[in-house]
Design a protein around this motif. Structure first.
Motif, PDB file in Angstrom:
ATOM      1  N   ARG A  48      -6.242  -5.996 -11.555  1.00  0.00           N
ATOM      2  CA  ARG A  48      -5.247  -5.299 -11.118  1.00  0.00           C
ATOM      3  C   ARG A  48      -4.572  -5.834  -9.876  1.00  0.00           C
ATOM      4  NH1 ARG A  48      -5.890   0.432 -12.353  1.00  0.00           N
ATOM      5  NH2 ARG A  48      -3.578   0.526 -13.174  1.00  0.00           N
ATOM      6  N   ASP A  61      -5.326 -17.386  -4.740  1.00  0.00           N
ATOM      7  CA  ASP A  61      -6.208 -16.518  -4.716  1.00  0.00           C
ATOM      8  C   ASP A  61      -6.074 -15.272  -3.641  1.00  0.00           C
ATOM      9  OD1 ASP A  61      -8.090 -15.292  -6.478  1.00  0.00           O
ATOM     10  OD2 ASP A  61      -9.647 -16.245  -5.475  1.00  0.00           O
ATOM     11  N   ASP A  94      -5.725 -12.126  -1.521  1.00  0.00           N
ATOM     12  CA  ASP A  94      -5.673 -10.742  -1.899  1.00  0.00           C
ATOM     13  C   ASP A  94      -4.257 -10.301  -1.334  1.00  0.00           C
ATOM     14  OD1 ASP A  94      -8.214 -10.550  -2.675  1.00  0.00           O
ATOM     15  OD2 ASP A  94      -9.081  -9.484  -0.974  1.00  0.00           O
ATOM     16  N   ASP A  95      -3.825  -9.092  -2.250  1.00  0.00           N
ATOM     17  CA  ASP A  95      -2.570  -8.844  -1.898  1.00  0.00           C
ATOM     18  C   ASP A  95      -2.440  -8.123  -0.428  1.00  0.00           C
ATOM     19  OD1 ASP A  95      -4.206  -6.688  -2.575  1.00  0.00           O
ATOM     20  OD2 ASP A  95      -2.868  -5.726  -3.987  1.00  0.00           O
ATOM     21  N   ASN A  96      -3.597  -7.825   0.346  1.00  0.00           N
ATOM     22  CA  ASN A  96      -3.295  -7.282   1.507  1.00  0.00           C
ATOM     23  C   ASN A  96      -3.611  -8.445   2.632  1.00  0.00           C
ATOM     24  OD1 ASN A  96      -5.888  -7.490   1.552  1.00  0.00           O
ATOM     25  ND2 ASN A  96      -6.404  -5.552   2.256  1.00  0.00           N
ATOM     26  N   ALA A  97      -3.517  -9.593   2.272  1.00  0.00           N
ATOM     27  CA  ALA A  97      -3.817 -10.638   3.124  1.00  0.00           C
ATOM     28  C   ALA A  97      -2.909 -10.977   4.019  1.00  0.00           C
ATOM     29  CB  ALA A  97      -4.404 -12.186   2.552  1.00  0.00           C
ATOM     30  N   ARG A  98      -2.786 -11.308   5.418  1.00  0.00           N
ATOM     31  CA  ARG A  98      -1.897 -11.446   6.193  1.00  0.00           C
ATOM     32  C   ARG A  98      -2.011 -13.212   6.582  1.00  0.00           C
ATOM     33  NH1 ARG A  98      -0.059  -7.960  10.807  1.00  0.00           N
ATOM     34  NH2 ARG A  98       1.857  -8.337   9.919  1.00  0.00           N
ATOM     35  N   TYR A  99      -3.022 -13.761   6.314  1.00  0.00           N
ATOM     36  CA  TYR A  99      -3.316 -15.178   6.568  1.00  0.00           C
ATOM     37  C   TYR A  99      -4.047 -15.786   5.195  1.00  0.00           C
ATOM     38  CZ  TYR A  99      -2.066 -14.248  11.347  1.00  0.00           C
ATOM     39  OH  TYR A  99      -1.473 -14.016  12.402  1.00  0.00           O
ATOM     40  N   CYS A 100      -3.361 -16.865   4.676  1.00  0.00           N
ATOM     41  CA  CYS A 100      -4.306 -17.753   3.578  1.00  0.00           C
ATOM     42  C   CYS A 100      -5.773 -17.950   4.124  1.00  0.00           C
ATOM     43  CB  CYS A 100      -3.597 -18.763   3.249  1.00  0.00           C
ATOM     44  SG  CYS A 100      -4.347 -19.851   2.210  1.00  0.00           S
ATOM     45  N   LYS A 101      -6.577 -17.335   2.996  1.00  0.00           N
ATOM     46  CA  LYS A 101      -7.970 -17.505   3.369  1.00  0.00           C
ATOM     47  C   LYS A 101      -8.447 -18.843   3.168  1.00  0.00           C
ATOM     48  CE  LYS A 101      -9.574 -16.488  -1.370  1.00  0.00           C
ATOM     49  NZ  LYS A 101     -10.365 -15.620  -2.098  1.00  0.00           N
ATOM     50  N   ARG A 143     -10.260  -6.347 -10.802  1.00  0.00           N
ATOM     51  CA  ARG A 143     -10.145  -7.408 -10.391  1.00  0.00           C
ATOM     52  C   ARG A 143      -8.724  -7.909 -10.917  1.00  0.00           C
ATOM     53  NH1 ARG A 143     -10.493 -12.914 -10.549  1.00  0.00           N
ATOM     54  NH2 ARG A 143     -10.132 -12.827 -12.759  1.00  0.00           N
TER      55      ARG A 143
END
Lengths: 277, 277, 277, 277
Positions: free
Chosen positions: C248, C261, C263-270, C246
């Motif tokens: 990492r 928070d 993820d590093d592969n997110a394209r849109y804020c969750k 986690r």
């Protein structure tokens, strides 16, 4: 995660008395089949426990004869069962050379050999392997699936583990030779094989203490070896854990190109680009 | 990750003195309730430590009587508390047969039995389990959640661990029998059960050293067993670790792009930005 | 992964001789600062090794006096350094009550106390902690980052580990009491605390062998305990490993809502659905 | 995951007898090359086993001479092989200073030194490292790849493991000093280095039992140390496991949808179906 399993249905005789025996001996769907299986399981367990308990000196002295007769009796039943299985199955070789068939054979042979060579007596403990039938008897499909999962994960990581063990063996032999020289053949390090035994006991963190370093230099090397072992123990765990994770993923087969390595969240086949339904 | 928890609110009596007692005994929101709980916790800890320390020969000789009276006193309080809990709760069976109710019962019964059968005295150590109330007392919701997380992960991986242990037991018994034959009943390998005990001590890397191989062949087999154990120890770790990971995330699937890797607290898909319903 | 680090720049005096001393004592950018730091490191190592070696009886007899004088000398230097640090820093309390300041203080005090109470002599080993300065001296930014990574992962999983240890302690005490009753106070199980010590030695797979079960029933219970320990050892590993994973992931901060928070592969804020650049 | 490997093709001489020898000595594609390699492997194994078995007192007494002559003979062959390798290779330094070249050299030198200094005799065990040639001989490309995978994962996690070991060493020395003071120099804790040795034996869960605490306070501290060690052992495992996972996948980012979770052999994005370039 493919594990080749012999379909048992090729072995079923079409009809007649052989089919009836087959249903009792091989299957456990009928009442008779279930009772047969449970009695078998009880006999296997009894027989294994007897073989173990029998070796306790105080018990052997008192009950030697009784144990012998019970074992003789159980082996007779196992022998009868083995021939029944051979008789009623359709393709005999298929059963005889299957893993279960070999185990069944090995669970009766040692007793007969032991009549002439008593040392063979304890080889009979191999009949314990028959416990594995428990999965079929209680229809433990989920458990069986998990068992195959573990075996499969171990098989897939076996190559990495072999290499790891090869590195370990080289490391262990060199450490063993070093300790033999350092301790000068004393404190139990009486030869290199003995020192290698010590090195294995130490690196695997078993640590019996039957041999332990006596000289300051030997202790310092031990400290280094132990700290190395502590870090190295992580390697097989890392190998197996990452394999477990990989196994977990259910790969999806593509209908067009047949690629079966798509992740379970894939929407398009990664090889041909076809939409996955 | 659902763990069935009995909602305590069904147990609250509507009003009157029983409700007041309930608030003190079961809840810890009022001042009286908090004090009650903390006193209880101190008594549990005192009682456990006493039971342990009491067995040290030198202390038993000197303080036997004092210890007995304190224990008697604490058990009386626990008994009173137990009946208070029964009296003031709405649905008695619900409490009596709940895990906590059974622990409460088991923490007082051994003392009374020990008046007639002194051996039962130490069964009283079971009252230590009451420490688990600590989570409620200090309102350790986060800790409780983590505790459930661990229990749940273990429960989900239990089936795989059972199978793994079955394989282990079969392996251990066969190794034990082999070592018994190899060592010829000497060097502590006096019977198969004894050898099995050695095999467990070795494979789990505990390695007491009360029994250790003496013959060269025995040592070679030990080396093989230890290296096997070293690789096999990775299996339960792999099982539990991959379960821990699985537990961690409840991924949500996006309806538009199908990305199923959204965190469970996501409100928008992280790949396409679609609102998640 | 936020670890609060005191910025050292608030502590720098603006100018004058204090600033010059500060640059030598606290920083290692100038030549003088580097030499100072390396000498310090050598003194710390020498001092630690001396304190250890000094306790070897044969060496103490011969070199007692020499060792004493060297230690006296090193402690004087450390004392001088400590006061230099206090004098030249801008905000004294900031240094004195910082972790490093406390370690610096603790590394000189035991020696002076030991002049009156010799037992305190070995508390001086605490000065070994000063080795941690090594990261600053050699500018080991990468190493320091990894160190913080490990500490952070342990801190984040500490709550789960505490709970796990609580379960363990309860299990261990109950097993200890059981073994005390089974072994009847013999074979080294002379009291419950002693049996608890055995249980810890067994479950953690240390296995000294100074206490080991002698009765058949005790051995059977041991086998169960060891197999349990073998499965349970997977739990802390699972906890820490999944935390490592986690940690990492590099989480991305959303510019609009500030959610950190993603993820590093997110394209849109969750959380708010804003596009991430 | 790049591991620098010396391409062997730069070393092949163009033609003539040197090329022919090269094909036999270095390659294993021709029949002669294969036979050469297998003979070599047998000699390496024989030589290693001899060196080990030779140290068993009872065997040394009887077969000292025979063993000496065989070793002498094998070393002569290795020496001849070493010079052959030097002669027939194109770039001599390239071979001599390559890891394999150094191992080849180290596997013959100790024997010649041991003619004058017998202690050097056992350094010859280093020739065991030549077993690593096994990968080339049997063309075990898959195994070699896995070997590199393990080495690479260890190398990438080495920095974290060094830091972890630094923390460990500091912890171990402080615990060692503490135990020395608590046990008062008795029960085997005769000096701090001795106590540090005990602390390593305990924390790594080796647990020889040659030194174990005797005082109640010492046992309590041991319990704390063992439970710490039990939790800490998870750290190297966590480090290596998460590194193994990271090594496993080289994810590819999709240019259209930005999904970066495509496997490294994907040709189309698994989320949007876009072709990956």
């Amino acid at each position: 995660m493919k594990v080749k399993i012999k379909s048992e249905f090729d072995l079923i005789p079409e009809e007649g008395w052989r089919r009836k025996i087959y249903e009792v001996v091989y299957l456990s769907e009928t009442r008779a089949g279930k009772i047969f299986d449970i009695i078998l399981l009880i006999l296997i367990l009894t027989s294994t426990v007897l073989l173990m308990v029998e070796t306790i000196p105080i018990i052997r002295l008192q009950y030697h004869k009784e144990f012998y007769y019970i074992e003789f009796f159980i082996t007779l039943i196992f022998t009868a069962e083995y021939f029944l299985r051979i008789i009623c199955v359709k393709d005999r070789d298929e059963y005889i050379f299957s893993p279960l068939g070999i185990i069944d054979f090995l669970s009766i042979v040692p007793f007969y050999i032991s009549l002439f060579f008593p040392v063979w007596h304890f080889v009979g403990i191999i009949r314990m392997l028959r416990i594995l039938r428990i999965f079929r008897i209680f229809n433990l499909a989920d458990y069986m699936h998990d068992g195959k999962f573990i075996v499969s994960a171990l098989r897939h990581s076996s190559r990495k583990i072999y290499i790891f063990l090869l590195f370990m063996v080289i490391f262990i032999v060199i450490i063993g030779a070093l300790m033999y020289v350092i301790e000068g053949g004393k404190n139990g390090f009486s030869s290199i094989p003995q020192s290698v035994y010590w090195a294995v006991v130490t690196i695997t963190t078993v640590g019996y203490g039957d041999i332990s370093p006596g000289t300051p230099l030997g202790k310092i090397l031990s400290i280094v070896v132990m700290l190395c072992g502590y870090s190295i123990i992580a390697v097989p765990t890392g190998i197996v854990t990452s394999e477990f994770r990989r196994q977990r993923k259910n790969h999806i087969v593509c209908n067009r190109c047949g690629n079966d390595d798509n992740d379970d969240n894939a929407r398009y086949c990664k090889i041909c680009g076809e939409k996955i339904i």
